[in-house]
Design an enzyme around this catalytic site. Structure first.
Site, PDB file in Angstrom:
ATOM      1  N   HIS A  38       8.287   0.099  23.480  1.00 37.57           N
ATOM      2  CA  HIS A  38       7.373  -0.850  24.116  1.00 37.57           C
ATOM      3  C   HIS A  38       7.950  -1.327  25.445  1.00 37.57           C
ATOM      4  CE1 HIS A  38       6.272  -0.930  19.852  1.00 37.57           C
ATOM      5  NE2 HIS A  38       5.065  -1.301  20.241  1.00 37.57           N
ATOM      6  N   ASP A  42       4.263   1.632  24.713  1.00 39.72           N
ATOM      7  CA  ASP A  42       2.993   0.922  24.635  1.00 39.72           C
ATOM      8  C   ASP A  42       3.079  -0.331  25.504  1.00 39.72           C
ATOM      9  OD1 ASP A  42       2.220   2.818  22.838  1.00 39.72           O
ATOM     10  OD2 ASP A  42       1.993   1.461  21.134  1.00 39.72           O
TER      11      ASP A  42
END
Length: 260
Positions: free
Chosen positions: A207, A62
Site C-alpha cells: 500500500h 493500492d
C-alpha cells in the site's frame, strides 16, 4: 406360522411405494448432481497469481487515501529500476492528479481500484460497472490511457464482480502474497512476509499509505532480487491469449499459449 397373502390391493400399495421411493431417490441424486455442476460451472475466480516458468513476480500498491509517501516510493523504484503496478481509487485520482501523472510518466502500470472504494459485493451489477467506468474515465483523462487491470476494494469479490470486470474487457486481479504492511509491522517483518511466500508468477500486495512501507521497499526489492526473481508490472506477467483460473486463482493458459 402366519401366511401373508398377496392381494391385488397389496400389490398396488407395494408398487406405489416402490415408485415413490425410486422417484425420491432420482430427484435427490439429480438435485445433488445439478448443485455440484452449477457450483463448478458458475464459480468465477479472479487472478491471484500466474502459472509461469519465468522467475518473475509483480509488486503492486493500492492507493485509496493518503499520498504523503507516494513520491518516496516512486524514487525508490527509480533507484532500483523497478516497474510496478499502482491500483488507484477514483477519488484518489481526483484528489492527487499530479501524482497520477507522475506514476504514469515513470512507467508504472495504473490499475483501477474502483471509484469510491465500496464493498462491491453489496452493489448491483450496473453500479459495479459504474464504479469501474468512472475510475477508468478519470485515469484516462489524466494519462490518455484507461486501465485494463481491476482490483476489488478490500479484496471483496463474488461472481457478479468478476463478471462485471470481465464485461468491461479488464482483468480482475487479486494477490497471492500479502505484505500485511497495512497492519504497520516493522520493515523487517514486511520483508519476511513477502520473501517467505513468493514463487514464480506471484502478485504481491502493498500500500502506498502504510506507515513502514517506504522503509521496507528497498529491503523487499533487494531480498526478491537476491532470490533470482525479476520484478515486473502485473501487465507484463499476465498470460497471452485465452486463459482460465484454477480453483486457487492461478492464471493458466489454454492450449500452448505462453507468458509475456
Amino acid at each position: 406360522m402366519r401366511l401373508f397373502i398377496i392381494t391385488k390391493r397389496n400389490l398396488v400399495s407395494i408398487g406405489f411405494c416402490l415408485i415413490i421411493g425410486i422417484l425420491a431417490g432420482t430427484i435427490a441424486i439429480t438435485s445433488t448432481v445439478k448443485a455440484v455442476q452449477t457450483a463448478t460451472a458458475q464459480r468465477e475466480i479472479p487472478i491471484y497469481c500466474v502459472d509461469t516458468d519465468k522467475k518473475q513476480v509483480a509488486l503492486s500498491f493500492d492507493a485509496a487515501w493518503g499520498n504523503e509517501q507516494t513520491e518516496n516510493l516512486l524514487n525508490t523504484l527509480d533507484k532500483y529500476k523497478v516497474k510496478t503496478t499502482f491500483f488507484l481509487v477514483g477519488d484518489w485520482v481526483k484528489n492527487f492528479p499530479d501524482s497520477v501523472k507522475e506514476i504514469a510518466k515513470r512507467g508504472h502500470d495504473i490499475g483501477n481500484h474502483s471509484d469510491t472504494h465500496p464493498h462491491m459485493t453489496q452493489m448491483s451489477s450496473s453500479d459495479m460497472v459504474s464504479q469501474i467506468q468512472s475510475c477508468n474515465d478519470k485515469v484516462k483523462e489524466l494519462t490518455g490511457k484507461a486501465p485494463t487491470l481491476f482490483r476489488a476494494p478490500y479484496g471483496d469479490y463474488n461472481n457478479d464482480v468478476v463478471k462485471s470486470v470481465n464485461g468491461c474487457n479488464m482483468y480482475c486481479v487479486q494477490w497471492d502474497v500479502d505484505s500485511l504492511d497495512w497492519k504497520d509491522p516493522s520493515a523487517e517483518q514486511i520483508t519476511k512476509n513477502i520473501t517467505g511466500k513468493i514463487k514464480n508468477g506471484s502478485i504481491i500486495l502493498m500500500h502506498n499509505g502504510a506507515k513502514n512501507t517506504p522503509e521496507a521497499l528497498p529491503m523487499v526489492i533487494e531480498a526478491i532480487k537476491s532470490e533470482g526473481y525479476e520484478i515486473v508490472p502485473i501487465s507484463q506477467i499476465l498470460l497471452k491469449g485465452e486463459y482460465y483460473t484454477d480453483v486457487q486463482g492461478k492464471m493458466c493458459a489454454k492450449g500452448a499459449e505462453t507468458t509475456q
